[in-house]
Design an enzyme around this catalytic site. Structure first.
Site, PDB file in Angstrom:
ATOM      1  N   CYS A  98       6.374  -8.843  -0.833  1.00 25.54           N
ATOM      2  CA  CYS A  98       5.489  -7.687  -1.011  1.00 25.54           C
ATOM      3  C   CYS A  98       4.169  -8.198  -1.580  1.00 25.54           C
ATOM      4  CB  CYS A  98       6.148  -6.621  -1.886  1.00 25.54           C
ATOM      5  SG  CYS A  98       6.568  -7.172  -3.553  1.00 25.54           S
TER       6      CYS A  98
ATOM      7  N   ARG B 253       8.760  -4.030  -4.950  1.00 23.56           N
ATOM      8  CA  ARG B 253       9.507  -3.873  -3.704  1.00 23.56           C
ATOM      9  C   ARG B 253      10.341  -5.089  -3.315  1.00 23.56           C
ATOM     10  NH1 ARG B 253       4.337  -2.280  -0.354  1.00 23.56           N
ATOM     11  NH2 ARG B 253       3.513  -3.682  -1.971  1.00 23.56           N
TER      12      ARG B 253
ATOM     13  N   ASP C 164       3.879   1.037  -1.491  1.00 23.10           N
ATOM     14  CA  ASP C 164       3.657   0.455  -2.812  1.00 23.10           C
ATOM     15  C   ASP C 164       3.851   1.532  -3.887  1.00 23.10           C
ATOM     16  OD1 ASP C 164       2.611  -0.650  -5.083  1.00 23.10           O
ATOM     17  OD2 ASP C 164       0.735  -1.307  -4.154  1.00 23.10           O
TER      18      ASP C 164
HETATM   19  P1  4NP Z   1       4.865  -4.724  -5.323  1.00 29.86           P
HETATM   20  O1  4NP Z   1       4.023  -3.659  -6.175  1.00 29.86           O
HETATM   21  O2  4NP Z   1       3.923  -5.318  -4.294  1.00 29.86           O
HETATM   22  O3  4NP Z   1       5.930  -3.886  -4.705  1.00 29.86           O
HETATM   23  O4  4NP Z   1       5.386  -5.748  -6.307  1.00 29.86           O
HETATM   24  C1  4NP Z   1       2.777  -3.967  -6.742  1.00 29.86           C
HETATM   25  C2  4NP Z   1       2.718  -4.683  -7.917  1.00 29.86           C
HETATM   26  C3  4NP Z   1       1.489  -4.966  -8.480  1.00 29.86           C
HETATM   27  C4  4NP Z   1       0.330  -4.525  -7.878  1.00 29.86           C
HETATM   28  C5  4NP Z   1       0.400  -3.823  -6.700  1.00 29.86           C
HETATM   29  C6  4NP Z   1       1.639  -3.549  -6.130  1.00 29.86           C
HETATM   30  N1  4NP Z   1      -0.921  -4.796  -8.471  1.00 29.86           N
HETATM   31  O5  4NP Z   1      -1.927  -4.313  -7.932  1.00 29.86           O
HETATM   32  O6  4NP Z   1      -0.992  -5.489  -9.488  1.00 29.86           O
END
Ligand code: 4NP
Length: 160
Positions: free
Chosen positions: A8, A14, A125
């Site tokens: 992800c 995710r 997300d």
């Molecule tokens: P992930 O969620 O991609 O599912 O781990 C996110 C975690 C952090 C961020 C964005 C999405 N961020 O912008 O820091």
């Protein structure tokens, strides 16, 4: 051994959940000596961090323990893994862009292409949203990981 890398953006919501949901299915089907999972993010921002506390809370309620520590995807992951599973189309494109010669493009897949019940294209997300977003991530992953497991078992049988 078939190796799957879930990817992800941050590797704190995710993809650690995808890894945990898949590991639970692998355990339940006695496939732990056949399939192994890991996860990574396309950005390095959260490297070294455990999974997001909100994601962990929702995962635990369904019996999934998120143990992974965030890391960024690296070039030798394309060699090491048989399946590189992107959680959404943005990450899918960013993963493909790392493979400049297109040598490994057949290994890179979209998570929701394996879903059986849901027709969503992306696992959205959940980071900036509310509680419901984390639950929906788990709903989608439970569906798509089951589809992925069935796909892998079928491929394996066809090769025998
Ligand atoms: P992930 O969620 O991609 O599912 O781990 C996110 C975690 C952090 C961020 C964005 C999405 N961020 O912008 O820091």
């Amino acid at each position: 051994m078939i190796k799957i890398l879930f990817v992800c953006l941050g590797n704190i919501c995710r993809s650690p959940s995808g890894e945990a949901v898949m590991n639970a299915l692998i355990e339940r089907n006695n496939l732990r000596d056949r399939i192994a999972c890991d996860s990574a993010g396309t950005i390095a921002y959260h490297t070294g961090e455990p999974a997001d506390a909100r994601m962990q809370k929702h995962a635990i309620k369904r019996g999934y323990n998120l143990t992974s520590i965030a890391r960024q995807i690296k070039l030798n992951d394309f060699e090491r893994f048989n399946f590189i599973i992107a959680m959404d189309r943005d990450n899918y494109r960013n993963i493909l862009a790392l493979d400049v010669e297109g040598k490994y493009k057949d290994k890179v897949k979209l998570m929701m292409d394996f879903a059986i019940e849901h027709s969503d294209n992306d696992v959205p997300d959940p980071y900036y949203g509310g509680e419901q977003g984390f639950e929906y991530v788990l709903d989608l992953l439970e569906d798509a990981c089951l589809g992925l497991l069935k796909h892998i078992v079928k491929l394996d049988l066809e090769q025998k």
